[in-house]
Design a protein around this motif. Sequence first.
Motif, PDB file in Angstrom:
ATOM      1  N   VAL A  24      45.771  57.758  47.286  1.00  0.00           N
ATOM      2  CA  VAL A  24      46.351  56.291  47.204  1.00  0.00           C
ATOM      3  C   VAL A  24      45.363  55.630  46.555  1.00  0.00           C
ATOM      4  O   VAL A  24      44.351  55.255  47.156  1.00  0.00           O
ATOM      5  N   ILE A  25      45.768  55.068  45.377  1.00  0.00           N
ATOM      6  CA  ILE A  25      44.831  54.013  44.663  1.00  0.00           C
ATOM      7  C   ILE A  25      45.076  52.668  44.906  1.00  0.00           C
ATOM      8  O   ILE A  25      46.353  52.114  44.991  1.00  0.00           O
ATOM      9  N   ALA A  26      44.227  51.850  45.601  1.00  0.00           N
ATOM     10  CA  ALA A  26      44.674  50.626  46.077  1.00  0.00           C
ATOM     11  C   ALA A  26      43.257  49.617  45.503  1.00  0.00           C
ATOM     12  O   ALA A  26      42.547  49.230  46.603  1.00  0.00           O
ATOM     13  N   THR A  27      43.016  49.550  44.318  1.00  0.00           N
ATOM     14  CA  THR A  27      41.764  48.926  43.745  1.00  0.00           C
ATOM     15  C   THR A  27      42.005  47.501  43.586  1.00  0.00           C
ATOM     16  O   THR A  27      40.952  46.971  43.107  1.00  0.00           O
ATOM     17  N   GLY A  28      43.028  46.902  43.716  1.00  0.00           N
ATOM     18  CA  GLY A  28      43.099  45.279  43.599  1.00  0.00           C
ATOM     19  C   GLY A  28      42.944  44.775  42.292  1.00  0.00           C
ATOM     20  O   GLY A  28      43.560  45.511  41.337  1.00  0.00           O
ATOM     21  N   SER A  29      42.914  43.339  42.351  1.00  0.00           N
ATOM     22  CA  SER A  29      42.628  42.828  40.912  1.00  0.00           C
ATOM     23  C   SER A  29      41.466  42.017  40.804  1.00  0.00           C
ATOM     24  O   SER A  29      40.710  41.956  42.020  1.00  0.00           O
ATOM     25  N   HIS A  30      41.519  41.277  39.942  1.00  0.00           N
ATOM     26  CA  HIS A  30      40.320  40.191  39.666  1.00  0.00           C
ATOM     27  C   HIS A  30      40.916  39.132  38.881  1.00  0.00           C
ATOM     28  O   HIS A  30      41.816  39.149  37.970  1.00  0.00           O
ATOM     29  N   TRP A  31      40.201  37.879  38.983  1.00  0.00           N
ATOM     30  CA  TRP A  31      40.777  36.754  38.326  1.00  0.00           C
ATOM     31  C   TRP A  31      40.185  36.957  36.964  1.00  0.00           C
ATOM     32  O   TRP A  31      39.256  37.436  36.328  1.00  0.00           O
ATOM     33  N   ALA A  32      41.281  36.597  35.867  1.00  0.00           N
ATOM     34  CA  ALA A  32      40.741  36.649  34.324  1.00  0.00           C
ATOM     35  C   ALA A  32      39.858  35.800  33.811  1.00  0.00           C
ATOM     36  O   ALA A  32      39.523  34.823  34.484  1.00  0.00           O
ATOM     37  N   THR A  33      38.803  36.621  33.209  1.00  0.00           N
ATOM     38  CA  THR A  33      37.768  35.807  32.611  1.00  0.00           C
ATOM     39  C   THR A  33      37.818  35.154  31.311  1.00  0.00           C
ATOM     40  O   THR A  33      36.615  34.326  31.080  1.00  0.00           O
ATOM     41  N   ASP A  34      38.836  35.290  30.977  1.00  0.00           N
ATOM     42  CA  ASP A  34      38.933  34.463  29.600  1.00  0.00           C
ATOM     43  C   ASP A  34      40.199  33.426  29.341  1.00  0.00           C
ATOM     44  O   ASP A  34      40.540  33.135  28.193  1.00  0.00           O
TER      45      ASP A  34
END
Length: 734
Positions: free
Chosen positions: A485-495
């Motif tokens: 199970v892949i649960a690698t989340g997200s991050h805030w856009a840098t652009d």
Amino acid sequence: MARDPKYDILFDKVKIGPKVSPNRFFQTSHCAGVGSERPGTQAMFRGTKAEGGWGVVFTEFCSIHPESDEFPYTSARLWDEGDVRNLRPMCDEIHKHGGLSGVQLWYGGIHSPRLESREVSRSASCLPSNLLPARTLYAAECDEDDIKAVINMYVLAAKRAQDAGFDLLEVTAGDSTFPVQFLERRYNKRTDRYGGSLENRARVYIEIMTALKKACGDTSAITTRYEIDTLQGPHGLEAKDEGIRFVELMHKEGVCDLWAVKIGDYEEWGEDAGTSRFRKSGWMLPFVKEAKSVVGSTPVVVNGRYTSPDDMVAVIRAGIADIIGAARPSIADPFLPKKIEDGRPEDIRECIGCNQCVSKFNQSGLLNCTQNATAMEEYRRGWHPERFSRAKDPCSVLVVGGGPAGMECARVLGERGYDVHLREAEAELGGHLRNVIRYPRMNEWGRVTTYRQLQLSKMKNVEVHLGVGKMTADDILAYGADKVVIATGSHWATDGLGAEGHGTLPGCDASLPNCLTPEQILAGKPIPGERVVVLDGDGHFTGVSMAELAADLGKKVTLVTNMSDPAEYSQFTMEVQNNKRMLHEKGVDILRNHWVESYQDGKLTLFYLYRHGSALIDPEVGRMPRHESTAVTVLDVDAVILVTSRVPNHELFAVLKQRRGEWEANGLQGVYKVGDCNAPRQISDAVFDGHRLGREFDSPHPQYPLPWIRERQLWGAETVPALGDSRPAVEPAT
Ligand code: SF4
């Protein structure tokens, strides 16, 4: 394990009129979005709480008549026999587990939207609603026959409630309802015997209670929910003045078997359901503590998002209240009382005070809960909060990522008997919550992690590996797990990528020193200069949190949002007023309905979203078909914080799919994804995603949800009432 004797007092029986509650745990009325329309969901949602030890369990607010119609929001209703039939299963479920069932009888007066019934509501005076002013909502001013009619509505609804099996019949004088519209000077402009003095303004409320006592009081408890302080100062009810004087007046009449005391009127509902960002557990005590001294042995219920049994005991021992009321703590953990009783209070899944639950109701949706993914799923998906079906074909599962979705998925898989390895790149569990709980005011949200961490540590078939760094596809293929199970989340856009225009923002680049994402700030990247702009295209808590964080560092902050309000989602979580108060206190300027044209050389160029003309002009390729405006606002800015959108970390899943041909050779049977790496969402959705996959892991296609029971009228079924049926008269005979 036996319960700790210091908590015995919580399990004392409490007499409530002719009824006896088995303990001091009382689920006060709370919205859920189910009403009488979804009888199975209602029955199992509330019944599960009784099973978990809540001695009294209420409906949400329950409309007594079509004049008081809350549509498009969902209330319970007791308009006719059909509603009786649909609410009876809830009472049966609660009784099955030894609890008492309560119904909150609600007549909204001027605040009833009435978008279904189209009938005219009645009130003390003909005034526009201050809650829903844009809807042109007025109620008709009652003459004395109207007052008798509305009292009759309460009585008829109460009798229907008895028929359904309700034990406690509560008149709500919370949230600025009909009784309060008579009681409060600002709603009551009358000059007859129902207006003027407090005694006159109190008359309707007392007459309603008296009528119910006479009609139903022999066998049912007649109770009330009362806002002792509307938090409007002398403009409304004040706890130390008319708030407590009314309690004295009503108590003298001997018509109230229990007082559930709260603060805040409908406008300030967010102070009754205070979030942890602004209110810590027990915040209402200074207001409600007077009531008990007035009402003597009549039980008093106090709410305050109590999750700690020690705090509950302290409130009772201090003589402030007899009963612990709870809405949200009972949603987050329906088994809270049982866990105390079983001597394992550390297993309580504590409410984090995020108000996701009520935010869904406020969008006319179904409640859901950040902490408890099974809330509202007890019937339609058959999920029990404490019981899990055993895995049909146990196998080894590698969960990659220890954020909310990964932790919850690992927990559920572990409960079901799978052999689980949860691997987290960083040294601590929590995923993006590790940052979130370090934003101003957000520390209680850490309970999402601590609860799961403890539960995972208790399971012998679950291993948690921390600080292992980012796994690659090679690592995973070589790991030897049957399923992943892949649960690698997200991050805030840098652009600057965001909803507005769905494009990046020229000049916004978080690799530069003067452009920052929330993650970078929490990782220690300094915010340069004095003049800081937070670009909030997200609209939830992060933008305002970054503004507060920067203001607390002494920066001069401007919050720029493409929305009409700062943190627009907080209108649903009911933090909108306190967000505005906080931003105002901290000197944060707000620019609404603006977005970014460019950020160059310290100049942030903004445009008003509606700067082009309202008339349409003939279309032409490459031109806006309106009279275009080039008007802009330019701010001199030292730093921009980008809260524009989140980007899924889905590369690992994509690579594993590309290498599907290698799975079999490596003994890998399936790869699934959950949470933000699939699509960034609210934490409650990520937790739900992980939970659902764990519950349905042995279904034919676990990535895709199984169907659930949909409660709605099927064509051709009986309708109640049917066309041509009559309605009981409520008006006095003339
Ligand atoms: Fe508590 Fe949040 Fe769950 Fe509501 S959604 S019950 S506030 S944890």
